[in-house]
Design a protein around this motif. Structure first.
Motif, short mmCIF file in Angstrom:
data_model
loop_
_atom_site.label_atom_id
_atom_site.label_comp_id
_atom_site.label_asym_id
_atom_site.label_seq_id
_atom_site.Cartn_x
_atom_site.Cartn_y
_atom_site.Cartn_z
N GLU A 135 0.83 -1.20 0.00
CA GLU A 135 0.00 0.00 0.00
C GLU A 135 0.87 1.25 0.00
N HIS A 136 0.55 2.20 -0.89
CA HIS A 136 1.25 3.48 -0.98
C HIS A 136 0.21 4.59 -1.01
N ALA A 137 0.27 5.48 -0.01
CA ALA A 137 -0.72 6.54 0.06
C ALA A 137 -0.23 7.84 -0.54
N THR A 138 1.08 8.12 -0.47
CA THR A 138 1.61 9.41 -0.91
C THR A 138 2.79 9.18 -1.82
N LEU A 139 2.60 9.39 -3.10
CA LEU A 139 3.66 9.24 -4.09
C LEU A 139 3.61 10.39 -5.08
N SER A 140 4.75 10.72 -5.64
CA SER A 140 4.78 11.75 -6.69
C SER A 140 4.13 11.22 -7.95
N ASP A 141 3.73 12.13 -8.83
CA ASP A 141 3.17 11.71 -10.11
C ASP A 141 4.15 10.82 -10.87
N LYS A 142 5.44 11.17 -10.79
CA LYS A 142 6.45 10.39 -11.50
C LYS A 142 6.56 8.98 -10.92
N ALA A 143 6.51 8.86 -9.58
CA ALA A 143 6.60 7.54 -8.96
C ALA A 143 5.38 6.69 -9.30
N VAL A 144 4.20 7.31 -9.28
CA VAL A 144 2.98 6.57 -9.66
C VAL A 144 3.09 6.09 -11.10
N ALA A 145 3.52 6.98 -11.99
CA ALA A 145 3.67 6.59 -13.39
C ALA A 145 4.68 5.46 -13.54
N GLY A 146 5.77 5.52 -12.76
CA GLY A 146 6.77 4.46 -12.83
C GLY A 146 6.23 3.12 -12.37
N LEU A 147 5.45 3.13 -11.29
CA LEU A 147 4.84 1.88 -10.80
C LEU A 147 3.84 1.32 -11.80
N VAL A 148 3.01 2.19 -12.35
CA VAL A 148 2.03 1.73 -13.34
C VAL A 148 2.75 1.19 -14.58
N HIS A 149 3.81 1.88 -14.99
CA HIS A 149 4.54 1.47 -16.19
C HIS A 149 5.18 0.09 -16.02
N GLY A 150 5.56 -0.26 -14.80
CA GLY A 150 6.18 -1.55 -14.56
C GLY A 150 5.22 -2.67 -14.25
N ALA A 151 3.93 -2.36 -14.17
CA ALA A 151 2.92 -3.36 -13.79
C ALA A 151 2.52 -4.23 -14.98
N ARG A 152 2.05 -5.44 -14.66
CA ARG A 152 1.49 -6.30 -15.71
C ARG A 152 0.19 -5.70 -16.24
N ALA A 153 -0.56 -5.00 -15.36
CA ALA A 153 -1.80 -4.36 -15.79
C ALA A 153 -2.30 -3.45 -14.68
#
Length: 400
Positions: free
Chosen positions: A286-304
């Motif tokens: 669980e991550h409650a507070t992330l930068s836009d860049k970190a969120v984009a990085g996590l989404v980009h590395g996800a299977r979906a």
């Protein structure tokens, strides 16, 4: 004929000055405010509502500074500095004075959030003092249509908001056709519905999405769900599926689940699963507070991206994930089909076996995780201009 001068209400942004994580509505209001900052005060003024029951014009230089600080903080995933809260306090004091300024031309009062729409008397008095018509953005009617997903007092408050829209608004924009249909259906029995235009939200994807987000990403294939943790988002479906997959084991490695979003309301069962279910420890993150860049990085590395919501007015995470070429599994909602077409995999939000099969299939796919061709969605400035044009408050050609 030149468009009317605009009085943009930023009350919601002032109320969120101390928040580290913006909601979707926060982002929408901020994008419109940042665009309208390009125009001189003769064309655009900022206003706000004060709890004493007055709406007043805000000093422009201080407002611009506040908006820039807020935008930088939210983009970096940090809590706005104390200066932002101090500025918000000063701006509210200015609003309390109730000044509306002088004008030779009728103006448009533009309210992009539901912040104080229930205060019909205050808004009506301000419109008379400011010689202004009212233009509104209605994000959804979920508290009225699905009261089980709202706080107990919210359905009645939202009915009062929509009654204000029906009585005072000269024009309305909505982010999707289903919201427009719901609004018309609600207002029809009341005898008046202002013109309603559909304008989708813009798509924001950082230009420098990081290839790696370090320790934020699990050392295993993972999926992401992005949004406020509340019952309407249907986190429980996914948590129960992950508990089942963990209990059954098997030779295939168990994918992880990354939950990104602040904690909302009526979510005790969800939080109990996250915090106390032994089978999910080390598997669900669980991550409650992330930068836009970190969120984009996590989404980009996800299977979906997983989006099993029961109801939505739009769906910004869906658009942004698809724009990065990330596969999306989402609920079969009319709004998702409208904004995303045939790009996602659609599933009933109660079809646990269907979600599980789709997740397992993507987990086993090592060929770039089944990436899709990244489509092109309209950016925020383009959609802001479209929204303002639909409301007939700017022609979109000035101040660029």
């Amino acid at each position: 004929m030149m468009p009317r001068p605009v009085l943009l209400d930023i009350s919601r942004l002032l109320s969120r000055a101390g928040s580290a994580v913006p909601t979707g509505i926060d982002r929408v209001e901020l994008e419109y405010a940042l665009y309208l900052m390009r125009f001189p005060s003769s064309r655009v003024m900022f206003v706000a509502w004060h709890p004493i029951g007055r709406i007043g014009i805000l000093p422009r230089r201080l407002t611009d500074c506040f908006l820039r600080i807020l935008a930088r903080a939210w983009a970096s995933g940090t809590r706005p500095s104390r200066a932002a809260s101090l500025m918000a306090g000063l701006l509210l004091q200015a609003a309390a004075l109730g000044a509306v300024g002088n004008t030779k031309q009728r103006r448009t009062y533009l309210l992009l959030s539901h912040h104080h729409l229930m205060r019909q008397d205050v808004i009506e008095a301000f419109l008379k003092r400011a010689d202004a018509g009212m233009a509104v953005m209605v994000h959804d009617l979920i508290p009225i249509e699905y009261p089980e997903y709202a706080r107990p007092t919210e359905p009645d408050r939202h009915r009062r908001r929509m009654d204000t829209v029906g009585r005072l608004a000269e024009a309305v924009i909505v982010p999707s056709r289903p919201v427009g249909e719901s609004l018309r259906a609600y207002l029809a029995p009341h005898g008046h519905c202002p013109p309603v235009s559909v304008v989708h939200h813009g798509c924001l994807v950082p230009s420098d999405v990081p290839a790696s987000v370090g320790s934020l990403a699990p050392d295993a294939p993972y999926f992401v769900i992005l949004g406020t943790i509340e019952p309407r988002k249907n986190h429980l479906l996914l948590l129960n599926l992950w508990r089942q997959m963990a209990a059954e084991g098997g030779s295939a490695p168990l994918p992880h689940l990354v939950i990104i979003g602040r904690r909302g309301w009526e979510n005790e069962n969800i939080l109990d699963m996250i915090e106390r279910c032994p089978a999910l420890q080390g598997i669900v993150h669980e991550h409650a507070t992330l930068s836009d860049k970190a969120v984009a990085g996590l989404v980009h590395g996800a299977r979906a991206l997983l989006f099993p919501s029961f109801a939505e007015g739009f769906g910004l995470p869906l658009l942004e994930a698809l724009a990065m070429g990330i596969p999306c599994l989402c609920s079969d909602l009319p709004v998702f089909r409208e904004i995303a077409g045939d790009l996602p995999v659609y599933l009933d939000p109660l079809d646990g076996p269907g979600w599980r099969r789709a997740i397992r299939e993507l987990s086993a796919d090592d060929s770039a995780a089944g990436r899709v061709a990244a489509p092109s969605f309209a950016d925020w400035p383009t959609q802001v201009v479209a929204g303002l044009t639909a409301l007939a408050v700017l022609d979109g050609r000035d101040g660029g």
